[in-house]
Scaffold this active site. Structure first.
Site, mmCIF file in Angstrom:
data_model
loop_
_atom_site.group_PDB
_atom_site.id
_atom_site.type_symbol
_atom_site.label_atom_id
_atom_site.label_comp_id
_atom_site.label_asym_id
_atom_site.label_seq_id
_atom_site.Cartn_x
_atom_site.Cartn_y
_atom_site.Cartn_z
ATOM 1 N NE ARG A 62 -31.438 -5.096 32.119
ATOM 2 C CZ ARG A 62 -30.849 -4.362 33.040
ATOM 3 N NH1 ARG A 62 -29.766 -4.795 33.665
ATOM 4 N NH2 ARG A 62 -31.319 -3.177 33.343
ATOM 5 C CD GLU B 215 -13.543 0.239 -2.701
ATOM 6 O OE1 GLU B 215 -13.748 1.391 -3.073
ATOM 7 O OE2 GLU B 215 -13.809 -0.147 -1.556
ATOM 8 C CB THR C 187 -0.882 0.013 1.258
ATOM 9 O OG1 THR C 187 -1.613 -1.201 1.290
ATOM 10 C CG2 THR C 187 -1.837 1.186 1.252
ATOM 11 C CB THR D 46 -13.240 -2.620 1.811
ATOM 12 O OG1 THR D 46 -13.245 -1.656 0.771
ATOM 13 C CG2 THR D 46 -12.746 -3.933 1.245
ATOM 14 N N GLY E 20 -26.883 0.233 28.104
ATOM 15 C CA GLY E 20 -25.748 0.854 28.777
ATOM 16 C C GLY E 20 -24.638 -0.130 29.100
#
Lengths: 714, 714
Positions: free
Chosen positions: B392, B502, B183, B500, B479
């Site tokens: 929960r 691409e 890169t 990505t 939270g």
């Protein structure tokens, strides 16, 4: 203005709308400008038309800024001049907390900003301050909100004169830093600024319940378990945390800086019957947490640090346990309920739930502020992503210069509807702040309900959209978006907790209430006015003629757009009411509510989108400058058609839109994206965010790459 | 197995499918089990049917695990036994890098894992190691990938015997830590593991171009500007960074630990003509970066730290500039192209682009690994969110116990399709690894193309889905999901860069190539086989009878589901080809490609979804245990109908699905979500992630709240 529009007849409204449309159509004449030469073979021109608007950034910017720009610039300039107060890219939690505290002290004591009076008297100015402070560091924005809107706001709004006299000046000067202790570990678990969220669920249930079932007043939906028991002998309250689930959790300002907290607890009064005490419901109490001089935590109070969070690490969230903490009777914030010396309870409000609703109602400003600040974050992120996308060149047709990545259709698809939504949300939240301010001044009951539901809905909708967009912006900037210095990471992590969906439920519940009132001949409040028409007009079969209209003029007609949005809401509302009624027979009220929950959330979202579009159309219409108006009209059309396209399945399913019309909408949406791309620079410039506010090197308005390589050390 | 299926006739395939369906329908007989009493009034039962499957977790888990579970457990156990190697919640960048390096040394030198040979010889085992290591810390997974898959892989796959002899042992033992320097700042800006992304765009353009326009071989689409010029006098190459835009950027292992880099640069040979040099295209070179003993950066090399990132701060990314750095001729990785002592170039491949494609082709494993590891991350996140949602309790019908938040329709809506997708992606990536391994063994040309496009598409699709899901999981836990210790923040920040879009383009381009071949009488590769049928069957008018079938049996029939997925792909493919052809006449090839880009991305996504569903259906069918098979069938149906519903607008628009059928799909999808919720515990347990791997206190399988309050200090 909003006041005047209350309860117009359906006829009135139809006339108003058609007058508006006439005016708009007179105003909107796009000004053509030639494009640069090689655009023609980039596939950049989806239609034959090649007009490009000329936008005068300065004029559009003036229209966007609002009257509190001065104080925002003062804040920006103050922090720009003090690099030592700038939050670095990497900072430990503890250092960040201390820096945030220094930033706030600088703001109050050096820059001379005094926010508390604005919280009560001029909320629009307070929100403008909070937005600007959030642009410096979102942690600072939240720390400010804890001190002024939550701790300060609870004293000012829930207390009486004695409290204001004693505390307000010292809260404003930061001498009394404080906390807002509502959320508990098991109930109200959402981040404490989100104290509304669960309560909204409660209110939603209650509102739905008011239609479909009977909810006992004594149901424990308020959830809070902390108790404050009055002792008539010593004339004080004893605060206790009865179990670990009742530990106050996520309390901002508690872990390090807070000297006080407004603690939400069930007020218990001694009785002479067998039970011994009577639960008067949740009230707020001022509880000193730390010694003034030594800053030692006071006896009976246990404070732990909630630790590292996903974001907002400049805010010191703590967990609080109370063991027989005694506070004087005067520390009850007694605006909505009081206890006399001999232990008698008095209140102007008849029931526990009404008192709790009134208490929460006074704190609705937090929600308004979050929505408003969330748009501020979205402006920063979209500015960075769009400025970089304009700068960045990549590939292009063979043997020709590379093109800006914003010239790629896929990049336009990611960023242009987002830019349009940013504009839409800007006007929607400015309007929300306006009616909130009116409410604070007038205490008009209808406005209270309006602000309540609208703030819940807009906050939920906007914060959810911003959260998603922050990820889209990061991706749109590729690898360089992943460098911390370019800010998407911290913006996303800090903003993340702004969102929640629970608030939506309230909106749905409120809509259902409105629906019921419509059928009982009651009045509709301002925001829901369009439902009056809806119930009679929209629910007839879709018009087989207009469902086939596919001309650009028709698709860009605000009447078509608003009709489409409202039609969807009306259908969803009607079908939700029918389904709830049906299921409540077999499942009971709660079961029916749960069974239709996704439906209700879709309904809420649809309604909020209708409101946002309506406000956007109004803002286009009111814009005095012709070229700005034309630009806004373009952006507004993109917003409207993009939303319609997103829900095209619904429209097609009822033949509101014929197949070819659906295709035409899709095509026009892409074309509008392209047109908006052509004025994207001017549109982000009009947010008026200077480089020292956006700060990301890749978004600098000159020499962005050089600034980026310099940052790394070249 | 995949090999055998090549080029079957359309008839063959139809027969195979109907055999499969028969087998599946014989197998799927859900076993009813009564629900607990109070469910009936929670709205939890969208249909009259109340069956709940009995799932034997152990059996399902065995089917899911795969054959490399042992080495994964060895890794988990190693790190579990060494708390000093556990990444703390808060850690500075520099400390994190050192810890990550110690973790890797521990893994290689203490735990005795030797990954390099698996990279080449047994990729499935390498990917299993990478997944497990990523569960310890995603930074460690990426650091491992840089060392073994990128640096090691480039030497092993692009070098020849002399390189393997010299480097492989020392790479494997970590004596030679290295980098992969492809890169550059201006080109290939995507995070360096993403070196493919831009190249994929190039390949996509090239493939589309091969149909619609002529692309000169000399077009500079490869982008890389770093040069390696051969000097026949000294018999070495000189590496140079010609401008700031060519600085190697985001190079992992470069800022701190790397001793070597495989540097991608244009190979320049001296010529006797006026130009003086000839560009032979991009090649990889081994460049020593730091002194062995002193670790000093070598002369001519400038290394800067890329600094703090959004995530993955355990990986030391750096930027590299080369100024006349000389390396011996032997350091050219010369498998696909070589330079003789007298400066003559030889290659088995005729053109620059073919050599570059071959080079990239050898590195495709990185993409496969990312897709595979991304599913690993999704498993951890969905396990945490679902275990917490089961634990929960919140609200419930009046005067009844509170219910689990997973009993709320809105929570099911968020998490159950995600759980179904996790299963779908599990089987899709296992299959991808399988055909990648076959490719590495056989070097079959058709398989190479297959793996190339499929890995690009699946990686893009899966990583994008996982990235979004991490945010959904955080929100679903409210939270407490915002506490750093519960991991959503770091998982999201670290995983973020995996994605990505691409890569998608390649898939679309490949599809178009297949489309073209179909019309030219060419053969279709394995993955695209269904298009053979599509082009003749699917593109006729939708069947007005089946478009009205809305029975549960029909909607749960894999044939209906696959047909629907494939129908959509076929339509999109045909319309894309028509549009590209039309626009290329006026806009040229590039312009046409850009004009249709969103269309092509939708096409790519649709194709990938078809492949994922096909593999899921096969996996259901092959499952030997009846109860596991029934559970998987339920999950697969949810996946299929949820996807169809997501795109209902498209189906409605062509009347592939009649209005009432659309409603039936919606209803069944909600019902399946509810049924999957009933076995959600067993489904996440089958991922077989022990508490010491998931680590989030809120997801502990016992005493979650106590562990959470303990963490804070109570």
């Amino acid at each position: 203005m909003e006041q005047k529009k209350q309860n117009p007849t359906a006829e009135d409204e139809t006339q108003t709308i058609s007058r508006r449309i006439q005016r708009i159509s007179l105003h909107i004449t796009p000004i053509p400008r030639p494009l640069h030469d090689h655009d023609s073979n980039l596939g950049l021109l989806p239609c034959a038309t090649r007009e490009k608007l000329v936008v005068e950034t300065e004029k559009l910017s003036v229209y966007m800024r609002g009257k509190y720009r001065d104080i925002q610039e003062k804040i920006y300039e103050y922090f720009n001049a003090r690099p030592e107060l700038q939050t670095p890219v990497e900072i430990s939690k503890d250092e960040h907390r201390e820096l945030c505290w220094r930033q706030m002290n600088g703001l109050i004591r050096e820059a001379g900003i005094r926010p508390l009076k604005y919280v009560v008297e001029e909320p629009a100015k307070y929100f403008a301050i909070a937005e600007a402070v959030g642009a410096v560091d979102i942690s600072l924005g939240i720390k400010l909100g804890v001190q002024y809107s939550l701790w300060g706001g609870s004293v000012m709004n829930l207390g009486t004169k004695k409290h204001k006299d004693k505390y307000s000046e010292k809260i404003d000067s930061l001498e009394y830093p404080g906390c807002f202790a509502m959320t508990e570990l098991h109930h109200g678990n959402l981040f404490h600024l989100y104290y509304f969220a669960n309560e909204m669920r409660f209110l939603a249930e209650k509102c739905v319940a008011s239609i479909f079932m009977e909810l006992s007043e004594s149901s424990n939906v308020q959830g809070i378990q902390t108790v404050a028991t009055f002792d008539p002998i010593t004339d004080d309250f004893t605060i206790n945390t009865p179990n670990d689930g009742a530990i106050k959790w996520w309390i901002g300002n508690a872990a390090v800086h807070g000297k006080f907290a407004s603690v939400f607890a069930k007020l218990m009064l001694p009785t002479h019957d067998a039970k011994g005490v009577s639960d008067m419901g949740v009230h707020a109490f001022i509880v000193p947490l730390r010694d003034f001089k030594t800053h030692q935590v006071l006896p009976g109070i246990e404070i732990h640090d909630c630790g590292h969070k996903v974001g907002l690490n400049g805010v010191d969230n703590g967990a609080l346990r109370f063991t027989s903490v005694r506070i004087p009777r005067d520390n009850l914030l007694n605006r909505f309920g009081d206890v006399s010396r001999d232990g008698k309870y008095t209140s102007s409000l008849p029931t526990i739930n009404k008192r709790f609703a009134a208490t929460l109602g006074e704190l609705v400003g937090g929600r308004v502020g979050l929505a408003y600040s969330s748009v501020g974050v979205l402006k920063i992120a979209s500015t960075i992503a769009i400025r970089y996308s304009l700068l960045r060149q990549q590939f292009g047709p063979p043997k020709q210069p590379e093109i800006s990545i914003l010239d790629y259709q896929s990049q336009q698809h990611k960023l242009m509807p987002m830019l349009a939504s940013t504009y839409a949300f800007h006007f929607a939240t400015v309007n929300l702040v306006k009616i909130y301010s009116q409410m604070k001044m007038t205490h008009d009951e209808q406005l209270v309900g309006e602000v309540h539901a609208l703030s819940a809905g807009i906050k939920a909708y906007v914060t959810s959209y911003t959260a998603k967009s922050l990820s889209v912006c990061r991706e749109a900037c590729g690898g360089h978006g992943y460098a911390a210095v370019n800010r998407f990471g911290s913006l996303r992590n800090d903003h993340d907790i702004f969102q929640t969906f629970e608030g939506d439920n309230t909106v749905a519940a409120d809509l259902l209430k409105q629906y019921k009132e419509k059928f009982q001949g009651g009045t509709l409040s301002v925001t829901w006015n369009y439902l009056r028409e809806s119930m009679t007009t929209y629910l007839s079969q879709p018009n087989p003629v207009t469902s086939r209209w596919e001309g650009v003029e028709h698709l860009r007609d605000p009447k078509f757009q608003l009709d489409a949005f409202r039609y969807r809401t009306s259908r969803l509302l009607q079908s939700a009411a029918v389904r709830l009624r049906k299921h409540s027979k077999t499942l009971g009220g709660f079961g029916a509510w749960n069974r239709c929950l996704n439906h209700l959330l879709t309904l809420a979202e649809s309604h909020i989108e209708s409101v946002i579009l309506e406000k956007f159309i109004e803002a286009v219409e009111k814009c005095p400058d012709a070229s700005s108006r034309a630009a806004l009209k373009l952006v507004c059309d993109l917003y409207a058609l993009h939303r319609i396209w997103n829900d095209i399945g619904t429209y097609r399913n009822v033949d509101y839109v014929a197949p070819n019309k659906a295709k035409a909408i899709h095509k026009l949406k892409d074309h509008l994206s392209f047109q908006v791309r052509n004025i994207a620079k001017e549109l982000v410039d009009s947010f008026d965010l200077p480089d020292h506010v956006t700060r990301a090197p890749i978004a600098m308005q000159s020499e962005a790459y050089a600034q980026y390589t310099q940052h790394v050390g070249f």
